[in-house]
Scaffold this active site. Structure first.
Site, PDB file in Angstrom:
ATOM      1  N   ARG A 138       7.741-100.151   1.010  1.00  0.00           N
ATOM      2  CA  ARG A 138       8.370-100.034  -0.306  1.00  0.00           C
ATOM      3  C   ARG A 138       9.109 -98.725  -0.542  1.00  0.00           C
ATOM      4  O   ARG A 138       9.573 -98.470  -1.645  1.00  0.00           O
ATOM      5  CB  ARG A 138       7.354-100.330  -1.415  1.00  0.00           C
ATOM      6  CG  ARG A 138       7.111-101.839  -1.557  1.00  0.00           C
ATOM      7  CD  ARG A 138       6.185-102.195  -2.675  1.00  0.00           C
ATOM      8  NE  ARG A 138       4.847-101.709  -2.422  1.00  0.00           N
ATOM      9  CZ  ARG A 138       3.969-102.305  -1.625  1.00  0.00           C
ATOM     10  NH1 ARG A 138       4.274-103.437  -1.022  1.00  0.00           N
ATOM     11  NH2 ARG A 138       2.785-101.792  -1.427  1.00  0.00           N
ATOM     12  N   ALA A 199      -7.388-105.090   1.936  1.00  0.00           N
ATOM     13  CA  ALA A 199      -8.576-105.647   1.274  1.00  0.00           C
ATOM     14  C   ALA A 199      -8.678-107.161   1.401  1.00  0.00           C
ATOM     15  O   ALA A 199      -9.685-107.739   1.006  1.00  0.00           O
ATOM     16  CB  ALA A 199      -8.616-105.232  -0.200  1.00  0.00           C
ATOM     17  N   ASP A 322      -8.846-111.405  -7.173  1.00  0.00           N
ATOM     18  CA  ASP A 322      -7.758-110.629  -6.562  1.00  0.00           C
ATOM     19  C   ASP A 322      -6.858-110.008  -7.634  1.00  0.00           C
ATOM     20  O   ASP A 322      -5.648-109.884  -7.462  1.00  0.00           O
ATOM     21  CB  ASP A 322      -6.932-111.497  -5.588  1.00  0.00           C
ATOM     22  CG  ASP A 322      -5.905-110.700  -4.790  1.00  0.00           C
ATOM     23  OD1 ASP A 322      -6.119-109.489  -4.585  1.00  0.00           O
ATOM     24  OD2 ASP A 322      -4.883-111.289  -4.396  1.00  0.00           O
ATOM     25  N   LYS A 349      -1.895-107.446 -12.253  1.00  0.00           N
ATOM     26  CA  LYS A 349      -1.946-108.871 -11.932  1.00  0.00           C
ATOM     27  C   LYS A 349      -2.684-109.690 -12.984  1.00  0.00           C
ATOM     28  O   LYS A 349      -2.374-110.853 -13.184  1.00  0.00           O
ATOM     29  CB  LYS A 349      -2.664-109.068 -10.586  1.00  0.00           C
ATOM     30  CG  LYS A 349      -1.804-108.904  -9.352  1.00  0.00           C
ATOM     31  CD  LYS A 349      -2.604-109.373  -8.140  1.00  0.00           C
ATOM     32  CE  LYS A 349      -1.877-109.162  -6.838  1.00  0.00           C
ATOM     33  NZ  LYS A 349      -2.717-109.599  -5.694  1.00  0.00           N
ATOM     34  N   VAL A 555       4.391-111.681   0.320  1.00  0.00           N
ATOM     35  CA  VAL A 555       3.369-112.729   0.458  1.00  0.00           C
ATOM     36  C   VAL A 555       3.834-114.075  -0.088  1.00  0.00           C
ATOM     37  O   VAL A 555       3.568-115.124   0.507  1.00  0.00           O
ATOM     38  CB  VAL A 555       2.041-112.269  -0.179  1.00  0.00           C
ATOM     39  CG1 VAL A 555       2.167-112.065  -1.674  1.00  0.00           C
ATOM     40  CG2 VAL A 555       0.929-113.241   0.136  1.00  0.00           C
TER      41      VAL A 555
HETATM   42 CA    CA Z   1      -5.033-108.408  -2.780  1.00  0.00          CA
END
Ligand code: CA
Length: 696
Positions: A138, A199, A322, A349, A555
């Site tokens: 990034r 993770a 998550d 998130k 992702v």
């Molecule tokens: Ca994650």
């Protein structure tokens, strides 16, 4: 290198030297004083979010809401990749420094678009297996003549900004563990600060500060406790350990990786970290008996001189979905209820927009900015979410908003002090969770979520996926306007004093500008690709430019996304730069490749073997090749492989035939018999797809 290549390299180096000699101060002059005073030189983009406050707001206004319709391409560079492109370039006196897939770095002359140098850290391609979310990067940091990049295999490399030659590098991770670096380093107080990811596979999160001159380690801060039988590193870890149960250090390390937001606050001399999800995801697996599991999904403030913790605020206690709080952090001064407040803003998130007092970590306000069904709100007194009990899944499946893709992921948001609005690349995607059937056993060679990956990856219908540009009023904590993008995983945002917001739109592969006050679309460019990175704006010789690293990936693109190569969209990685009345053109769109006939299903393959193949695929392959073997346009859709590729599955999966192309070997995990079952399953999906196309 041929003689002509040597000559070109020599000429480029000479041109770079001339530029550097004639440039006002160049990369050598970038230091803390200059970044602190970045608003006095709006023609540059000296730090990740332009200034230390990371607002991604530019005072430049040559391009504005009245003339943006004249914006045209000034130049473009083909990056030679279609893997995920997520970087925010740094711009110093007309030279752009940007990074891309496999942690490659480019220095580019902003006048001409000529590449001055390229640095490739030559990451072993097998390491790509540890990257949960594409081999992305990034961005870099620039400081006193050096360019710093974190590599996907965990190194921090300092390059000479003039030549791209490495000056030093340090290994920031234990190479026996599946850590990766995708985030941009930040430089403050003479230190380079870098976190990591991993993770999903299973690691213990931490952040390290290195001396910017020498690479010597100054301090390391862990985000979650280790084995309590060993001494805790600091008081923060001793406190955190009381909120954990079981043997988390043996089943994945707890997680809490700091893979994106690291923000320095020179006013308060604090360093804010955005801390990630638990590892494994399921709290029942990670910490049987419950607990908040500090400091997962938290914003943590440290003393930058020594890494001591000052305060923390946990957005999702006992995370099990998550719900990382690694998302971009913006610092601002806001008037709230008649008081001037020094605030920190984050839209993590979990779907709530947080405004915190950044001196103390006190919650000022939090409201849902997206569809949220895991919590009814955030209690203003305790600062804790009011959880909906049914969202904590067990053996039975729970469908919950947001999903692991987040109501907002790493895609940068921006804040315009003139409109008072935050521009969020927001999305509504439900997540499906239940515990891993048959129990959990930790295996560092693969993903360790503690959930049923087949369900997580495939149970959500594509029609349920939505995304939009959201303008959010952080004082009133409510929506000002939104632009529906007809799909998720859209680009990071940039806002300017010209009353503009720039953003890439995944669907149709466009780069667009909107009025910052109303959301009206004012301009759009057919970029031939989905764009996910955050754009920047800069100026040289009184001309304002807008640059974006264009390319689909990350992702969502890998797992299947909803913006696969289609009419007008090919997902070519490029650096695009625009100016008023620019007349450059992109190369013509390449033809869509013909789809070969699928091979016949191998003889004797029955339902049982296909089901086993499906399970094996969704345990080992889905993260890159897509749910149900539907590609997202980043990697080749393997249903559409040539017949000869289907003949060499064993060589590819077990012998590493395509490692150099980025396809790792799985000989440590899969047997030849299992490879056959995966192959049969992929062929069955290719046949299904072929039949579907013939019916169209
Ligand atoms: Ca994650």
């Amino acid at each position: 290198m041929t003689a002509s290549h040597r000559l070109i390299a020599h000429l480029r180096a000479a041109a770079a030297a001339v530029l550097l000699a004639t440039g006002p101060a160049s990369a050598a002059g970038v230091d803390e004083a200059r970044i602190r005073a970045a608003d006095t030189e709006p023609g540059n983009w000296l730090a990740h979010g332009r200034t230390y406050s990371e607002q991604r707001y530019s005072p430049l206004d040559q391009i504005d809401d009245k003339n943006v319709g004249r914006l045209g391409l000034a130049w473009s560079i083909d990056l030679g990749t279609n893997r995920g492109v997520e970087a925010t370039p740094i711009v110093v006196d007309g030279i752009l420094y940007a990074s891309g897939p496999w942690s490659v770095v480019w220095a580019v002359d902003g006048r001409s678009g000529e590449v001055l140098w390229t640095y490739d850290p030559e990451v072993p391609r097998q390491w790509g297996r540890n990257a949960c979310c594409d081999v992305v990067n990034r961005g870099v940091a620039v400081w006193k003549g050096r360019v710093y990049v974190g590599t996907i295999d965990g190194r921090l490399v300092a390059l000479d900004a003039a030549t791209g030659e490495p000056e030093w590098q340090v290994r920031t991770i234990d190479p026996k563990k599946p850590y990766t670096i995708t985030g941009a380093p930040r430089v403050a107080k003479g230190m380079v600060i870098i976190g990591n990811g991993g993770a999903e596979l299973g690691v213990r999160g931490y952040v390290t500060a290195y001396d910017a001159e020498t690479g010597e380690q100054r301090w390391r801060f862990y985000t979650v406790p280790g084995n309590p039988a060993e001494p805790f590193e600091d008081a923060a870890m001793a406190r955190a350990a009381t909120t954990w149960h079981g043997r988390w250090w043996e089943v994945g390390g707890g997680g809490g990786t700091v893979w994106d937001a690291i923000v320095y606050d020179p006013e308060l001399d604090l360093l804010y970290l955005g801390v990630g999800n638990g590892s494994p995801w399921s709290r029942q697996t990670r910490s049987p008996g419950g607990g908040d599991n500090l400091y997962l999904s938290s914003i943590v403030a440290l003393r930058p001189d020594n890494g001591d913790m000052v305060w923390w605020y946990q957005t999702t206690p006992g995370d099990t979905w998550d719900y990382t709080a690694t998302q971009p952090i913006i610092l601002a001064d806001l008037e709230i209820e008649g008081r001037q407040r020094k605030v920190l803003m984050q839209a993590p998130k979990n779907g709530f927009f947080y405004v915190l007092d950044r001196a103390t970590g006190e919650l000022i306000s939090a409201e849902a900015f997206a569809q949220v069904t895991w919590a009814a709100g955030v209690d203003p007194i305790t600062g804790r979410p009011i959880e909906i009990p049914a969202a904590r899944y067990n053996e039975a499946r729970a469908i919950v908003y947001p999903s692991p893709f987040g109501a907002h992921s790493w895609h940068p948001m921006s804040f315009n002090p003139e409109t008072g609005l935050v521009y969020i690349p927001a999305q509504d995607i439900p997540g499906a969770y239940n515990l891993e059937p048959g129990g959990f056993s930790y295996d560092p060679r693969k993903w360790n979520l503690g959930t049923d990956t087949l369900v997580t990856m495939t149970a959500i219908p594509r029609e349920a996926v939505a995304g939009h540009l959201l303008a959010w009023d952080p004082v009133a904590q409510k929506e000002a306007w939104r632009v529906d993008h007809g799909g998720a995983w859209n680009g990071g945002t940039l806002t300017t004093a010209g009353n503009l917001v720039f953003q890439g739109v995944a669907k149709g592969g466009r780069f667009a500008a909107y009025a910052a006050d109303s959301g009206k679309e004012l301009w759009s460019f057919p970029a031939q690709t989905g764009i996910v990175a955050g754009p920047v704006t800069w100026a040289l010789d009184d001309v304002q430019y807008v640059t974006v690293m264009a390319g689909w990936g990350g992702v969502f693109g890998l797992i299947g996304g909803d913006a696969a190569a289609s009419a007008g969209v090919r997902h070519v990685g490029r650096m695009l730069t625009f100016k008023l009345d620019g007349t450059a053109e992109l190369p013509a769109l390449a033809a869509l490749p013909a789809i070969p006939e699928p091979p016949a299903l191998p003889e004797g393959v029955g339902e049982v073997a296909l089901k086993e193949g499906q399970d094996l695929y969704h345990t080992n392959c889905v993260m890159c090749h897509g749910a149900g073997v539907v590609g997202g346009g980043v990697l080749k859709d393997i249903r559409h492989s040539e017949a000869e590729v289907f003949e060499v599955y064993r060589e590819i999966l077990l012998d590493g035939l395509y490692v150099e192309r980025g396809m790792p070997a799985f000989d440590d995990l899969l047997t030849a018999e299992q490879v056959e079952k995966i192959r049969a399953f992929v062929i069955s999906k290719a046949i299904e797809d072929h039949a579907f196309r013939n019916r169209q």
